[in-house]
Design a protein around this motif. Structure first.
Motif, PDB file in Angstrom:
ATOM      1  N   UNK A   1      73.078 -93.995  44.235  1.00  0.00           N
ATOM      2  CA  UNK A   1      72.885 -92.954  43.390  1.00  0.00           C
ATOM      3  C   UNK A   1      73.835 -92.641  42.491  1.00  0.00           C
ATOM      4  N   UNK A   2      74.618 -91.526  42.746  1.00  0.00           N
ATOM      5  CA  UNK A   2      75.613 -91.462  41.462  1.00  0.00           C
ATOM      6  C   UNK A   2      76.856 -90.741  42.255  1.00  0.00           C
ATOM      7  N   UNK A   3      78.039 -90.904  41.652  1.00  0.00           N
ATOM      8  CA  UNK A   3      79.368 -90.402  42.080  1.00  0.00           C
ATOM      9  C   UNK A   3      79.316 -88.786  42.044  1.00  0.00           C
ATOM     10  N   UNK A   4      78.362 -88.378  40.800  1.00  0.00           N
ATOM     11  CA  UNK A   4      78.088 -86.968  40.777  1.00  0.00           C
ATOM     12  C   UNK A   4      77.879 -86.305  41.855  1.00  0.00           C
ATOM     13  N   UNK A   5      76.716 -86.666  42.388  1.00  0.00           N
ATOM     14  CA  UNK A   5      76.170 -85.830  43.374  1.00  0.00           C
ATOM     15  C   UNK A   5      77.082 -85.908  44.938  1.00  0.00           C
ATOM     16  N   UNK A   6      77.838 -86.956  45.033  1.00  0.00           N
ATOM     17  CA  UNK A   6      78.751 -87.165  46.067  1.00  0.00           C
ATOM     18  C   UNK A   6      79.879 -86.123  45.857  1.00  0.00           C
ATOM     19  N   UNK A   7      80.325 -86.000  44.721  1.00  0.00           N
ATOM     20  CA  UNK A   7      81.224 -85.102  44.372  1.00  0.00           C
ATOM     21  C   UNK A   7      80.978 -83.330  44.440  1.00  0.00           C
ATOM     22  N   UNK A   8      79.783 -83.321  44.227  1.00  0.00           N
ATOM     23  CA  UNK A   8      79.362 -81.986  44.158  1.00  0.00           C
ATOM     24  C   UNK A   8      79.227 -81.515  45.740  1.00  0.00           C
ATOM     25  N   UNK A   9      78.390 -82.428  46.381  1.00  0.00           N
ATOM     26  CA  UNK A   9      78.564 -82.156  47.937  1.00  0.00           C
ATOM     27  C   UNK A   9      79.808 -81.924  48.509  1.00  0.00           C
ATOM     28  N   UNK A  10      80.814 -82.613  48.062  1.00  0.00           N
ATOM     29  CA  UNK A  10      82.038 -82.737  48.792  1.00  0.00           C
ATOM     30  C   UNK A  10      82.624 -81.445  48.512  1.00  0.00           C
ATOM     31  N   UNK A  11      82.524 -80.745  47.063  1.00  0.00           N
ATOM     32  CA  UNK A  11      83.014 -79.511  46.635  1.00  0.00           C
ATOM     33  C   UNK A  11      82.504 -78.376  47.745  1.00  0.00           C
ATOM     34  N   UNK A  12      81.204 -78.450  47.734  1.00  0.00           N
ATOM     35  CA  UNK A  12      80.411 -77.310  48.271  1.00  0.00           C
ATOM     36  C   UNK A  12      80.744 -77.260  49.809  1.00  0.00           C
ATOM     37  N   UNK A  13      80.862 -78.404  50.551  1.00  0.00           N
ATOM     38  CA  UNK A  13      81.577 -78.308  51.909  1.00  0.00           C
ATOM     39  C   UNK A  13      82.667 -78.021  52.312  1.00  0.00           C
ATOM     40  N   UNK A  14      83.550 -78.606  51.195  1.00  0.00           N
ATOM     41  CA  UNK A  14      85.009 -78.178  51.410  1.00  0.00           C
ATOM     42  C   UNK A  14      85.024 -76.570  51.334  1.00  0.00           C
ATOM     43  N   UNK A  15      84.467 -75.796  50.515  1.00  0.00           N
ATOM     44  CA  UNK A  15      84.783 -74.641  50.548  1.00  0.00           C
ATOM     45  C   UNK A  15      84.172 -73.691  51.633  1.00  0.00           C
ATOM     46  N   UNK A  16      82.542 -74.195  51.957  1.00  0.00           N
ATOM     47  CA  UNK A  16      82.145 -73.496  53.229  1.00  0.00           C
ATOM     48  C   UNK A  16      83.047 -73.752  54.562  1.00  0.00           C
ATOM     49  N   UNK A  17      83.538 -74.858  54.720  1.00  0.00           N
ATOM     50  CA  UNK A  17      84.446 -75.294  55.780  1.00  0.00           C
ATOM     51  C   UNK A  17      85.621 -74.223  56.019  1.00  0.00           C
ATOM     52  N   UNK A  18      86.190 -74.504  54.643  1.00  0.00           N
ATOM     53  CA  UNK A  18      87.579 -73.752  54.915  1.00  0.00           C
ATOM     54  C   UNK A  18      87.519 -72.161  54.999  1.00  0.00           C
ATOM     55  N   UNK A  19      86.452 -71.600  54.281  1.00  0.00           N
ATOM     56  CA  UNK A  19      86.108 -70.105  54.490  1.00  0.00           C
ATOM     57  C   UNK A  19      85.773 -70.051  56.069  1.00  0.00           C
ATOM     58  N   UNK A  20      84.926 -70.661  56.411  1.00  0.00           N
ATOM     59  CA  UNK A  20      84.504 -70.465  57.626  1.00  0.00           C
ATOM     60  C   UNK A  20      85.547 -70.558  58.886  1.00  0.00           C
ATOM     61  N   UNK A  21      86.581 -71.375  58.593  1.00  0.00           N
ATOM     62  CA  UNK A  21      87.757 -71.576  59.459  1.00  0.00           C
ATOM     63  C   UNK A  21      88.488 -70.497  59.402  1.00  0.00           C
ATOM     64  N   UNK A  22      88.598 -69.835  58.101  1.00  0.00           N
ATOM     65  CA  UNK A  22      89.758 -68.750  57.913  1.00  0.00           C
ATOM     66  C   UNK A  22      89.057 -67.632  58.551  1.00  0.00           C
ATOM     67  N   UNK A  23      87.704 -67.313  58.638  1.00  0.00           N
ATOM     68  CA  UNK A  23      87.066 -66.117  59.028  1.00  0.00           C
ATOM     69  C   UNK A  23      86.803 -66.410  60.571  1.00  0.00           C
ATOM     70  N   UNK A  24      87.154 -67.547  61.358  1.00  0.00           N
ATOM     71  CA  UNK A  24      86.615 -67.741  62.743  1.00  0.00           C
ATOM     72  C   UNK A  24      87.671 -66.765  63.881  1.00  0.00           C
ATOM     73  N   UNK A  25      87.131 -66.461  64.709  1.00  0.00           N
ATOM     74  CA  UNK A  25      87.825 -65.521  65.628  1.00  0.00           C
ATOM     75  C   UNK A  25      88.373 -66.123  67.051  1.00  0.00           C
ATOM     76  N   UNK A  26      87.144 -67.559  67.173  1.00  0.00           N
ATOM     77  CA  UNK A  26      87.531 -68.311  68.596  1.00  0.00           C
ATOM     78  C   UNK A  26      87.625 -69.689  67.920  1.00  0.00           C
ATOM     79  N   UNK A  27      88.199 -70.415  69.012  1.00  0.00           N
ATOM     80  CA  UNK A  27      88.366 -71.894  68.800  1.00  0.00           C
ATOM     81  C   UNK A  27      87.077 -72.622  68.471  1.00  0.00           C
ATOM     82  N   UNK A  28      86.000 -72.554  69.387  1.00  0.00           N
ATOM     83  CA  UNK A  28      84.724 -73.182  68.921  1.00  0.00           C
ATOM     84  C   UNK A  28      84.326 -72.991  67.452  1.00  0.00           C
ATOM     85  N   UNK A  29      84.273 -71.838  66.940  1.00  0.00           N
ATOM     86  CA  UNK A  29      83.682 -71.517  65.715  1.00  0.00           C
ATOM     87  C   UNK A  29      84.965 -72.254  64.630  1.00  0.00           C
TER      88      UNK A  29
END
Length: 379
Positions: A65-93
């Motif tokens: 497909x395109x490298x563009x779509x892969x990089x966009x998905x990467x950027x979105x997932x990185x932000x969501x994951x790191x934000x959720x990690x910072x806001x987590x109160x328990x180990x499973x989350x």
């Protein structure tokens, strides 16, 4: 160097920073979540698991497909994951969002061969080296500064900083996506040849031991009798120094040896083996901090240069940018199998004086084989 690749480099910098800001905080995370060492090491190694599982998919998507779509998905997932990690109160989350963040790693790094071959023809080794180097500089700065940041704003603030950097990367990458390659041959036939397997082992050996040494530094220093706060600080410095060396080595040596790849592979392969001995032996059996620091820096400097040139060497087996991206994806996948397994399995040997000798012997054998293979890689 063209500025159009800068947003990509900032993205992989933030991924590296968010990844290894955890390394010197391993004892803190153990106590905060009341989980064993292996659980925290598994989270750090999850980036390797993600590359092992999703790296080929990332390369396939960028090629078909395109490298563009892969990089966009990467950027979105990185932000969501790191934000959720910072806001987590328990180990499973915390664990769940850390896995989400780790998925960004293969999506961003696996197709680097496509970017290098299509945007910078004739300089693939240099671009791969600089890209990998920036990832490791991000890892280095995360390791260097997270203990200090933690002392000022606590664990949640330290984790939130990584999320903020990821948000900036997302904002920068979106308008720049049109600069990334989208038009090249779509067929993946010929993307693999058996000769690549030698390169795969080199990548596995260097990357896995590098991550392992960074992950165990604070723990081994505690075994030597250093109190936890100081061990965390010193461990962060050692890990950061190793990855600073990794970044500088990957940026400097491949560019200097672009037209002398065989010499570069052999030179860095041998020096990687020697520096692995210094770093493993010094951290395990001494409290000579300058010697330990030297070993960590040298292993990072020569090891990641070797890793980068071995990765660039895989593109010599193919003749098209799309296939080059898939070739480097395969390299990343196999080498990160080591990152997902060795820090957890071999790393725990360094947590006890009764097994630490076994750990050192295994490290030396792994790197000896990798050094010998430098004489046989394609150049």
């Amino acid at each position: 160097m063209e500025t159009r690749i800068v947003p990509y480099w900032f993205l992989i910098f933030t991924i590296g920073f968010g990844w290894f800001s955890l390394a010197p905080l391993v004892p803190v995370l153990e106590n905060y979540f009341n989980v064993p060492l292996s659980s925290i090491l598994f989270i750090i190694s999850s980036y390797g698991y993600s590359m092992a599982i999703l790296g080929l998919l990332a390369g396939f998507l960028s090629a078909k497909f395109t490298t563009r779509s892969v990089l966009l998905i990467s950027s979105v997932l990185s932000f969501i994951g790191l934000l959720g990690r910072a806001l987590s109160n328990g180990f499973p989350t915390f664990f769940l969002f850390a896995i989400v963040a780790s998925v960004a790693y293969p999506l961003a790094v696996a197709p680097v061969g496509s970017i290098a071959r299509s945007m910078f023809k004739g300089r693939a080794s240099t671009i791969v080296g600089v890209s990998v180097g920036i990832l490791f500089i991000g890892m280095a700065l995360g390791s260097f500064f997270s203990p200090s940041i933690f002392s000022f704003i606590g664990l949640r603030g330290t984790l939130m900083l990584s999320a903020i950097l990821a948000l900036i990367a997302l904002v920068l990458i979106i308008p720049s996506l049109r600069n990334y390659p989208s038009h090249y041959e779509r067929s993946l036939k010929g993307s693999f040849t058996p000769g690549m397997i030698k390169n795969w082992y080199v990548g596995l050996a260097v990357a896995s031991i590098s991550v392992m040494l960074g992950s165990i530094a604070s723990t081994v220093l505690q075994i030597h009798g250093i109190i936890t706060p100081l061990a965390v600080s010193m461990g962060g410095f050692l890990t950061g120094l190793s990855f600073l060396g990794s970044g500088l080595g990957a940026i400097i040596l491949p560019s200097l040896l672009e037209n002398r790849l065989r010499l570069g592979l052999i030179l860095t392969g041998v020096l990687t083996f020697l520096s692995a001995i210094i770093s493993a032996v010094s951290i395990s059996f001494t409290v000579n901090f300058p010697l330990i620091a030297l070993g960590y820096f040298l292993f990072g400097f020569f090891g990641n240069a070797y890793w980068s040139m071995a990765m660039a060497s895989t593109t010599l087996y193919v003749n098209d940018p799309g296939k080059a991206g898939f070739a480097t994806s395969m390299y990343s996948v196999i080498t990160n199998v080591g990152v997902s397994i060795i820090p957890v399995t071999v790393g725990v040997l360094f947590s006890d004086n009764s097994t630490i000798v076994d750990g050192v012997v295994i490290v030396v054998i792994i790197e000896l084989i990798a050094g010998l293979l430098s004489f046989f890689l394609k150049s």
